[in-house]
Design a protein around this motif. Sequence first.
Motif, mmCIF file in Angstrom:
data_model
loop_
_atom_site.group_PDB
_atom_site.id
_atom_site.type_symbol
_atom_site.label_atom_id
_atom_site.label_comp_id
_atom_site.label_asym_id
_atom_site.label_seq_id
_atom_site.Cartn_x
_atom_site.Cartn_y
_atom_site.Cartn_z
ATOM 1 N N GLY A 74 34.250 18.713 4.247
ATOM 2 C CA GLY A 74 33.023 18.501 4.674
ATOM 3 C C GLY A 74 32.724 16.922 4.660
ATOM 4 O O GLY A 74 33.578 16.138 4.536
ATOM 5 N N TYR A 75 31.361 16.499 4.713
ATOM 6 C CA TYR A 75 30.926 15.321 4.813
ATOM 7 C C TYR A 75 29.844 14.826 3.703
ATOM 8 O O TYR A 75 29.418 15.658 3.149
ATOM 9 C CB TYR A 75 30.377 14.930 6.243
ATOM 10 C CG TYR A 75 31.322 14.915 7.363
ATOM 11 C CD1 TYR A 75 32.146 14.009 7.727
ATOM 12 C CD2 TYR A 75 31.740 16.238 8.044
ATOM 13 C CE1 TYR A 75 33.308 14.021 8.563
ATOM 14 C CE2 TYR A 75 32.631 16.322 8.820
ATOM 15 C CZ TYR A 75 33.552 15.277 9.441
ATOM 16 O OH TYR A 75 34.297 15.356 10.380
ATOM 17 N N THR A 76 29.866 13.394 3.475
ATOM 18 C CA THR A 76 28.843 13.054 2.612
ATOM 19 C C THR A 76 28.072 11.823 3.185
ATOM 20 O O THR A 76 28.683 11.142 3.973
ATOM 21 C CB THR A 76 29.387 12.829 0.978
ATOM 22 O OG1 THR A 76 28.489 12.586 0.181
ATOM 23 C CG2 THR A 76 30.362 11.578 1.220
ATOM 24 N N SER A 97 23.849 10.336 -3.048
ATOM 25 C CA SER A 97 24.800 10.842 -2.154
ATOM 26 C C SER A 97 24.165 12.293 -1.820
ATOM 27 O O SER A 97 23.773 12.932 -2.769
ATOM 28 C CB SER A 97 25.943 10.857 -3.079
ATOM 29 O OG SER A 97 27.068 11.725 -2.384
ATOM 30 N N TYR A 98 24.624 12.831 -0.538
ATOM 31 C CA TYR A 98 24.067 14.109 -0.257
ATOM 32 C C TYR A 98 24.846 14.357 0.810
ATOM 33 O O TYR A 98 25.681 13.879 1.635
ATOM 34 C CB TYR A 98 22.404 14.403 0.176
ATOM 35 C CG TYR A 98 22.013 13.464 1.357
ATOM 36 C CD1 TYR A 98 22.261 13.941 2.646
ATOM 37 C CD2 TYR A 98 21.843 12.211 1.065
ATOM 38 C CE1 TYR A 98 21.919 13.217 3.685
ATOM 39 C CE2 TYR A 98 21.378 11.372 2.332
ATOM 40 C CZ TYR A 98 21.472 11.768 3.665
ATOM 41 O OH TYR A 98 21.246 11.233 4.801
ATOM 42 N N GLU A 99 25.120 15.982 0.996
ATOM 43 C CA GLU A 99 25.685 16.570 2.113
ATOM 44 C C GLU A 99 25.011 16.854 3.312
ATOM 45 O O GLU A 99 24.115 17.499 3.182
ATOM 46 C CB GLU A 99 26.397 17.578 1.502
ATOM 47 C CG GLU A 99 27.645 17.153 0.728
ATOM 48 C CD GLU A 99 28.625 18.648 0.384
ATOM 49 O OE1 GLU A 99 28.923 19.350 1.172
ATOM 50 O OE2 GLU A 99 28.504 19.033 -0.913
ATOM 51 N N LYS A 129 33.763 11.188 5.166
ATOM 52 C CA LYS A 129 34.275 12.621 4.848
ATOM 53 C C LYS A 129 34.092 12.576 3.219
ATOM 54 O O LYS A 129 34.416 11.662 2.717
ATOM 55 C CB LYS A 129 35.679 12.596 5.145
ATOM 56 C CG LYS A 129 35.766 12.890 6.718
ATOM 57 C CD LYS A 129 37.315 13.177 7.072
ATOM 58 C CE LYS A 129 37.193 13.428 8.599
ATOM 59 N NZ LYS A 129 38.685 13.746 9.275
ATOM 60 N N ARG A 130 33.815 13.916 3.023
ATOM 61 C CA ARG A 130 33.952 14.081 1.297
ATOM 62 C C ARG A 130 35.137 13.504 0.550
ATOM 63 O O ARG A 130 34.775 12.964 -0.612
ATOM 64 C CB ARG A 130 33.446 15.479 0.992
ATOM 65 C CG ARG A 130 31.965 15.384 0.490
ATOM 66 C CD ARG A 130 31.612 16.942 0.044
ATOM 67 N NE ARG A 130 32.308 17.159 -1.364
ATOM 68 C CZ ARG A 130 32.700 18.549 -1.792
ATOM 69 N NH1 ARG A 130 32.983 19.182 -1.016
ATOM 70 N NH2 ARG A 130 33.405 18.401 -3.086
#
Length: 180
Positions: free
Chosen positions: A85-87, A153-155, A131-132
């Motif tokens: 996933g992403y951050t 930081s959050y997703e 990207k994470r």
Amino acid sequence: MLSIILIFVLQLVYVPIMTLRTIFLVKNMSVAASSFGVLEALIYVFGLSLVFSGHQSIAGMVTYAVGFGIGLYIGTRIENRLAIGYTSLVVTLLDINEELIVLLRNKGFGVTVFEGMGRDSKRYQLEILTKRNRENEAMNIIEEYEPKAFIISYEPRKFKGGFLVKATKKHINRYSKIHQ
């Protein structure tokens, strides 16, 4: 004794699969989650049947619980390595740092800069979507150039357009042209 070892090993396999299944569900990856769910159910039923078959020993139940705990640890370590996933990083700075912004952009991070008013003075906020698996890299760069930065930081669950989507599409198009 063999059943206790088998129970422990099953937990070390079962719980990471359960952890990954849960993460895939949260990330809306339903095919992967379903596949892991089938595997998880098979291992779960087999493991429980060993624990509750005929001779129910305290050692078997304790082994089941300890294996569960260690399995959770292993599952989270696997997920952190996969970094699916992403951050999104929101970085608040007391002063604008052009050198940091240019460096982040040159390293392939999309950076949007906002100016705002804090309690006592102007503040600058950088918004970075990545990207994470690159989150630590970005955090290390920020820490090096702005050790007093406030970082959240959050997703993000969904996004559309922007620098990251364009960069990903370019990479996909380049990959498909090379492999035709």
